[in-house]
Design a protein around this motif. Structure first.
Motif, PDB file in Angstrom:
ATOM      1  N   TYR A  11      45.215  26.084  59.406  1.00 19.68           N
ATOM      2  CA  TYR A  11      46.257  26.671  58.456  1.00 19.68           C
ATOM      3  C   TYR A  11      45.647  28.008  57.877  1.00 19.68           C
ATOM      4  N   VAL A  12      46.267  28.985  57.995  1.00 19.39           N
ATOM      5  CA  VAL A  12      45.600  30.295  57.635  1.00 19.39           C
ATOM      6  C   VAL A  12      45.554  30.376  55.985  1.00 19.39           C
ATOM      7  N   SER A  13      44.492  30.235  55.482  1.00 19.23           N
ATOM      8  CA  SER A  13      44.272  30.213  53.964  1.00 19.23           C
ATOM      9  C   SER A  13      44.357  31.588  53.528  1.00 19.23           C
ATOM     10  N   GLN A  14      45.065  31.891  52.439  1.00 19.20           N
ATOM     11  CA  GLN A  14      44.849  33.147  52.077  1.00 19.20           C
ATOM     12  C   GLN A  14      44.902  33.155  50.325  1.00 19.20           C
ATOM     13  N   ALA A  15      44.551  34.413  49.914  1.00 23.63           N
ATOM     14  CA  ALA A  15      44.618  34.262  48.407  1.00 23.63           C
ATOM     15  C   ALA A  15      46.017  34.019  47.911  1.00 23.63           C
ATOM     16  N   PHE A  16      46.320  33.264  46.900  1.00 18.86           N
ATOM     17  CA  PHE A  16      47.456  32.852  46.357  1.00 18.86           C
ATOM     18  C   PHE A  16      47.654  33.117  44.866  1.00 18.86           C
ATOM     19  N   ALA A  17      48.107  34.273  44.608  1.00 16.12           N
ATOM     20  CA  ALA A  17      48.171  34.815  43.056  1.00 16.12           C
ATOM     21  C   ALA A  17      48.585  33.776  42.140  1.00 16.12           C
ATOM     22  N   GLN A  18      49.667  33.024  42.415  1.00 16.62           N
ATOM     23  CA  GLN A  18      50.079  32.311  41.424  1.00 16.62           C
ATOM     24  C   GLN A  18      49.270  31.042  40.891  1.00 16.62           C
ATOM     25  N   SER A  19      48.044  30.924  41.767  1.00 14.29           N
ATOM     26  CA  SER A  19      47.084  29.791  41.420  1.00 14.29           C
ATOM     27  C   SER A  19      45.744  30.364  41.073  1.00 14.29           C
ATOM     28  N   HIS A  20      45.649  31.765  40.727  1.00 15.43           N
ATOM     29  CA  HIS A  20      44.573  32.280  40.164  1.00 15.43           C
ATOM     30  C   HIS A  20      44.399  31.966  38.873  1.00 15.43           C
ATOM     31  N   PRO A  21      43.174  31.405  38.425  1.00 21.79           N
ATOM     32  CA  PRO A  21      42.715  30.805  37.159  1.00 21.79           C
ATOM     33  C   PRO A  21      43.184  31.782  36.049  1.00 21.79           C
ATOM     34  N   ASP A  22      43.112  33.065  36.193  1.00 16.74           N
ATOM     35  CA  ASP A  22      43.494  33.918  35.213  1.00 16.74           C
ATOM     36  C   ASP A  22      44.902  33.712  35.005  1.00 16.74           C
ATOM     37  N   ARG A  23      45.796  33.925  35.933  1.00 12.23           N
ATOM     38  CA  ARG A  23      47.259  33.472  35.703  1.00 12.23           C
ATOM     39  C   ARG A  23      47.442  32.308  34.895  1.00 12.23           C
ATOM     40  N   LEU A  24      46.753  31.297  35.301  1.00 12.92           N
ATOM     41  CA  LEU A  24      46.941  29.846  34.718  1.00 12.92           C
ATOM     42  C   LEU A  24      46.461  29.969  33.558  1.00 12.92           C
ATOM     43  N   ALA A  25      45.264  30.519  33.164  1.00 15.85           N
ATOM     44  CA  ALA A  25      44.873  30.419  31.749  1.00 15.85           C
ATOM     45  C   ALA A  25      45.791  31.300  30.603  1.00 15.85           C
ATOM     46  N   THR A  26      46.522  32.355  31.252  1.00 10.49           N
ATOM     47  CA  THR A  26      47.332  33.089  30.234  1.00 10.49           C
ATOM     48  C   THR A  26      48.576  32.429  30.190  1.00 10.49           C
ATOM     49  N   THR A  27      49.052  31.809  31.174  1.00 14.87           N
ATOM     50  CA  THR A  27      50.343  30.832  30.912  1.00 14.87           C
ATOM     51  C   THR A  27      49.976  29.694  29.985  1.00 14.87           C
ATOM     52  N   ALA A  28      48.790  29.157  30.097  1.00 16.15           N
ATOM     53  CA  ALA A  28      48.159  28.145  29.239  1.00 16.15           C
ATOM     54  C   ALA A  28      48.183  28.425  27.750  1.00 16.15           C
ATOM     55  N   ARG A  29      47.907  29.775  27.435  1.00 14.60           N
ATOM     56  CA  ARG A  29      47.839  30.444  26.381  1.00 14.60           C
ATOM     57  C   ARG A  29      49.168  30.553  25.619  1.00 14.60           C
ATOM     58  N   LEU A  30      50.017  31.038  26.258  1.00 16.36           N
ATOM     59  CA  LEU A  30      51.394  31.230  25.842  1.00 16.36           C
ATOM     60  C   LEU A  30      51.990  29.746  25.328  1.00 16.36           C
ATOM     61  N   PHE A  31      51.440  28.515  25.944  1.00 16.95           N
ATOM     62  CA  PHE A  31      51.959  27.134  25.653  1.00 16.95           C
ATOM     63  C   PHE A  31      50.801  26.486  24.427  1.00 16.95           C
ATOM     64  N   GLY A  32      50.070  27.494  23.889  1.00 16.03           N
ATOM     65  CA  GLY A  32      49.221  26.919  22.894  1.00 16.03           C
ATOM     66  C   GLY A  32      47.882  26.383  23.161  1.00 16.03           C
ATOM     67  N   MET A  33      47.445  26.380  24.722  1.00 17.53           N
ATOM     68  CA  MET A  33      46.326  25.695  24.895  1.00 17.53           C
ATOM     69  C   MET A  33      45.156  26.568  24.695  1.00 17.53           C
ATOM     70  N   THR A  34      43.923  26.201  24.739  1.00 19.92           N
ATOM     71  CA  THR A  34      42.652  27.013  24.734  1.00 19.92           C
ATOM     72  C   THR A  34      42.109  26.935  25.973  1.00 19.92           C
ATOM     73  N   PRO A  35      42.484  27.493  27.292  1.00 18.21           N
ATOM     74  CA  PRO A  35      41.788  27.283  28.486  1.00 18.21           C
ATOM     75  C   PRO A  35      40.236  27.749  28.417  1.00 18.21           C
ATOM     76  N   ALA A  36      39.352  27.144  29.382  1.00 13.27           N
ATOM     77  CA  ALA A  36      37.966  27.651  29.604  1.00 13.27           C
ATOM     78  C   ALA A  36      37.830  28.940  30.000  1.00 13.27           C
ATOM     79  N   PRO A  37      36.687  29.845  29.638  1.00 13.52           N
ATOM     80  CA  PRO A  37      36.702  31.132  29.875  1.00 13.52           C
ATOM     81  C   PRO A  37      36.509  31.014  31.516  1.00 13.52           C
ATOM     82  N   LEU A  38      36.984  32.309  31.817  1.00 13.57           N
ATOM     83  CA  LEU A  38      37.149  32.445  33.415  1.00 13.57           C
ATOM     84  C   LEU A  38      35.522  32.956  33.899  1.00 13.57           C
ATOM     85  N   ASP A  39      34.961  33.349  33.070  1.00 11.91           N
ATOM     86  CA  ASP A  39      33.479  33.704  33.707  1.00 11.91           C
ATOM     87  C   ASP A  39      32.562  32.689  33.602  1.00 11.91           C
TER      88      ASP A  39
END
Length: 235
Positions: A11-39
């Motif tokens: 399977y040709v694996s490529q970068a998938f923007a929807q799964s990027h931790p930055d996007r996940l963290a942003t979505t989580a914050r919109l729902f009131g979560m406190t996600p781990a720092p990306l760095d």
């Protein structure tokens, strides 16, 4: 069978923007979560293929840790070649059956399962959710993608036809060749004039023509491909 299919046609694996931790963290914050720092986070990808989705993020966040698991020995080996060539030090790729994952793997701030859930039997689907519960750190986020109804009804019909025609062949490469031959036959013989079914069929066939053999082999010809409604997944 699944392991062999991915070894023969990776399977040709490529970068998938929807799964990027930055996007996940942003979505989580919109729902009131406190996600781990990306760095300085820990990321686990289930069914990582050769790691193409992990490498860009790992290079972006060199102080974070990334672990990728896949059943295919060839794909993991291919990914390790890339790691060595690019000098990536914070990615660990492992050949592993998801059924063997336990608490000893540790906890992760982000767990990614893209393009896996619909293509595995119910027992493995349940295991994916168990891993998300067992191996998520506090405030951890799991990303699980899957094929959904009703949109996959049309594609499922084409998958069934290709699978029926190519199922008499054992070699994955030959199966893809026969599936493409069936697509050509359908496009030539199903009329589109005043025929909504023919128009939809032609659109799907033309879309599949633009994809490589790896996409047809694993998106459509795998033994398991079970879409679900969103409410079923949520349940």
């Amino acid at each position: 069978t699944v392991e062999n299919a991915y070894d023969v046609i990776p399977y040709v694996s490529q970068a998938f923007a929807q799964s990027h931790p930055d996007r996940l963290a942003t979505t989580a914050r919109l729902f009131g979560m406190t996600p781990a720092p990306l760095d300085r986070c820990r990321v686990l990808e289930l069914g990582c293929a050769a790691g193409g989705n992990l490498f860009p993020t790992a290079m972006q966040y060199p102080n974070s840790t990334f672990v990728g698991l896949d059943l295919s020995a060839r794909q993991i080996a291919d990914g390790k070649v890339v790691i060595a060539d690019m000098g990536i030090t914070n990615v660990d790729l492992r050949q592993m059956d998801l059924m063997d994952v336990d608490a000893s793997l540790g906890t992760f701030d982000y767990i990614i399962a893209h393009g896996v859930y619909s293509w595995v039997p119910p027992a493995v689907q349940a295991r994916i959710l168990e891993i998300c519960r067992q191996n998520l750190a506090p405030n951890g986020i799991a990303y699980v993608s899957y094929n959904t109804y009703p949109g996959w009804r049309m594609r499922g019909m084409i998958r069934d036809m290709m699978g029926y025609h190519s199922g008499q062949f054992k070699d994955p490469v030959q199966q893809v060749q026969q599936a493409r031959a069936l697509l050509d036959f359908m496009q030539q013989n199903v009329p589109t004039e005043n025929n909504p079914y023919g128009i939809l069929l032609k659109q799907e066939v033309e879309a599949l023509r633009s994809h490589g053999d790896w996409y047809i082999a694993h998106e459509h010809l795998e033994v398991v491909n079970d879409p679900v409604y969103f409410h079923e997944f949520a349940g």
